[in-house]
Design a protein around this motif. Structure first.
Motif, PDB file in Angstrom:
ATOM      1  N   LEU A  20       0.833  -1.216   0.000  1.00  0.00           N
ATOM      2  CA  LEU A  20       0.000   0.000   0.000  1.00  0.00           C
ATOM      3  C   LEU A  20       0.859   1.254   0.000  1.00  0.00           C
ATOM      4  O   LEU A  20       0.598   2.197  -0.746  1.00  0.00           O
ATOM      5  CB  LEU A  20      -0.911   0.024   1.228  1.00  0.00           C
ATOM      6  CG  LEU A  20      -2.166  -0.820   1.189  1.00  0.00           C
ATOM      7  CD1 LEU A  20      -2.853  -0.790   2.552  1.00  0.00           C
ATOM      8  CD2 LEU A  20      -3.107  -0.319   0.122  1.00  0.00           C
ATOM      9  N   LYS A  23       2.366   1.787  -3.425  1.00  0.00           N
ATOM     10  CA  LYS A  23       1.371   2.288  -4.379  1.00  0.00           C
ATOM     11  C   LYS A  23       1.070   3.764  -4.149  1.00  0.00           C
ATOM     12  O   LYS A  23       0.918   4.535  -5.093  1.00  0.00           O
ATOM     13  CB  LYS A  23       0.084   1.472  -4.286  1.00  0.00           C
ATOM     14  CG  LYS A  23       0.197   0.098  -4.876  1.00  0.00           C
ATOM     15  CD  LYS A  23      -1.103  -0.668  -4.738  1.00  0.00           C
ATOM     16  CE  LYS A  23      -0.953  -2.068  -5.298  1.00  0.00           C
ATOM     17  NZ  LYS A  23      -2.184  -2.854  -5.142  1.00  0.00           N
ATOM     18  N   ALA A  24       1.001   4.156  -2.902  1.00  0.00           N
ATOM     19  CA  ALA A  24       0.716   5.558  -2.587  1.00  0.00           C
ATOM     20  C   ALA A  24       1.894   6.445  -3.005  1.00  0.00           C
ATOM     21  O   ALA A  24       1.693   7.529  -3.561  1.00  0.00           O
ATOM     22  CB  ALA A  24       0.432   5.722  -1.105  1.00  0.00           C
ATOM     23  N   GLU A  28      -0.136   5.480  -7.490  1.00  0.00           N
ATOM     24  CA  GLU A  28      -1.140   4.512  -7.949  1.00  0.00           C
ATOM     25  C   GLU A  28      -2.385   4.503  -7.071  1.00  0.00           C
ATOM     26  O   GLU A  28      -3.401   3.938  -7.466  1.00  0.00           O
ATOM     27  CB  GLU A  28      -0.556   3.097  -7.948  1.00  0.00           C
ATOM     28  CG  GLU A  28       0.555   2.867  -8.925  1.00  0.00           C
ATOM     29  CD  GLU A  28       1.119   1.468  -8.802  1.00  0.00           C
ATOM     30  OE1 GLU A  28       0.337   0.494  -8.837  1.00  0.00           O
ATOM     31  OE2 GLU A  28       2.349   1.351  -8.660  1.00  0.00           O
ATOM     32  N   MET A  29      -2.282   5.106  -5.890  1.00  0.00           N
ATOM     33  CA  MET A  29      -3.398   5.053  -4.953  1.00  0.00           C
ATOM     34  C   MET A  29      -3.653   6.442  -4.379  1.00  0.00           C
ATOM     35  O   MET A  29      -2.723   7.174  -4.052  1.00  0.00           O
ATOM     36  CB  MET A  29      -3.087   4.075  -3.825  1.00  0.00           C
ATOM     37  CG  MET A  29      -4.196   3.949  -2.812  1.00  0.00           C
ATOM     38  SD  MET A  29      -3.815   2.742  -1.536  1.00  0.00           S
ATOM     39  CE  MET A  29      -4.072   1.250  -2.462  1.00  0.00           C
ATOM     40  N   THR A  33      -7.588   6.915   0.339  1.00  0.00           N
ATOM     41  CA  THR A  33      -7.797   5.468   0.316  1.00  0.00           C
ATOM     42  C   THR A  33      -6.664   4.764   1.040  1.00  0.00           C
ATOM     43  O   THR A  33      -6.890   3.817   1.795  1.00  0.00           O
ATOM     44  CB  THR A  33      -7.904   4.964  -1.137  1.00  0.00           C
ATOM     45  OG1 THR A  33      -8.964   5.658  -1.793  1.00  0.00           O
ATOM     46  CG2 THR A  33      -8.156   3.475  -1.188  1.00  0.00           C
ATOM     47  N   GLU A  34      -5.435   5.228   0.807  1.00  0.00           N
ATOM     48  CA  GLU A  34      -4.280   4.631   1.476  1.00  0.00           C
ATOM     49  C   GLU A  34      -4.430   4.704   2.987  1.00  0.00           C
ATOM     50  O   GLU A  34      -4.242   3.718   3.690  1.00  0.00           O
ATOM     51  CB  GLU A  34      -2.992   5.330   1.056  1.00  0.00           C
ATOM     52  CG  GLU A  34      -1.783   4.799   1.800  1.00  0.00           C
ATOM     53  CD  GLU A  34      -0.655   5.801   1.954  1.00  0.00           C
ATOM     54  OE1 GLU A  34       0.437   5.372   2.336  1.00  0.00           O
ATOM     55  OE2 GLU A  34      -0.879   7.005   1.731  1.00  0.00           O
TER      56      GLU A  34
END
Length: 81
Positions: A20, A23-24, A28-29, A33-34
């Motif tokens: 996670l 991705k953050a 990508e995120m 949401t993260e």
């Protein structure tokens, strides 16, 4: 659930946490949401660590570790309050 099962679950959750964060960092995120997903992971990790401590305490006191139970998020997160 054995101690090894719990440790494997903890490793899985930590791996998810690292994924996670990657991705953050890469964009990508969504950061909101993260944070939400990280908060959920942290609660699950706290529950696993709590269960592991319960099992070990039961073993130390001569009781069956199998009687240890997963505590609710509310209980686990409320220990410090």
């Amino acid at each position: 659930m054995t101690e090894q099962d719990i440790l494997a679950r903890i490793k899985q959750l930590v791996d998810n946490e690292h994924s996670l964060r990657s991705k953050a960092t890469s964009g990508e995120m969504n950061p909101v949401t993260e944070r939400q997903k990280l908060a959920e992971l942290e609660v699950m990790l706290d529950q696993c660590w709590d269960l592991l401590r319960q099992r070990r305490a039961r073993i130390d006191s001569g009781a069956s570790p199998e009687d240890a139970q997963v505590n609710s998020p509310r209980q686990v997160e409320g220990y410090l309050q």
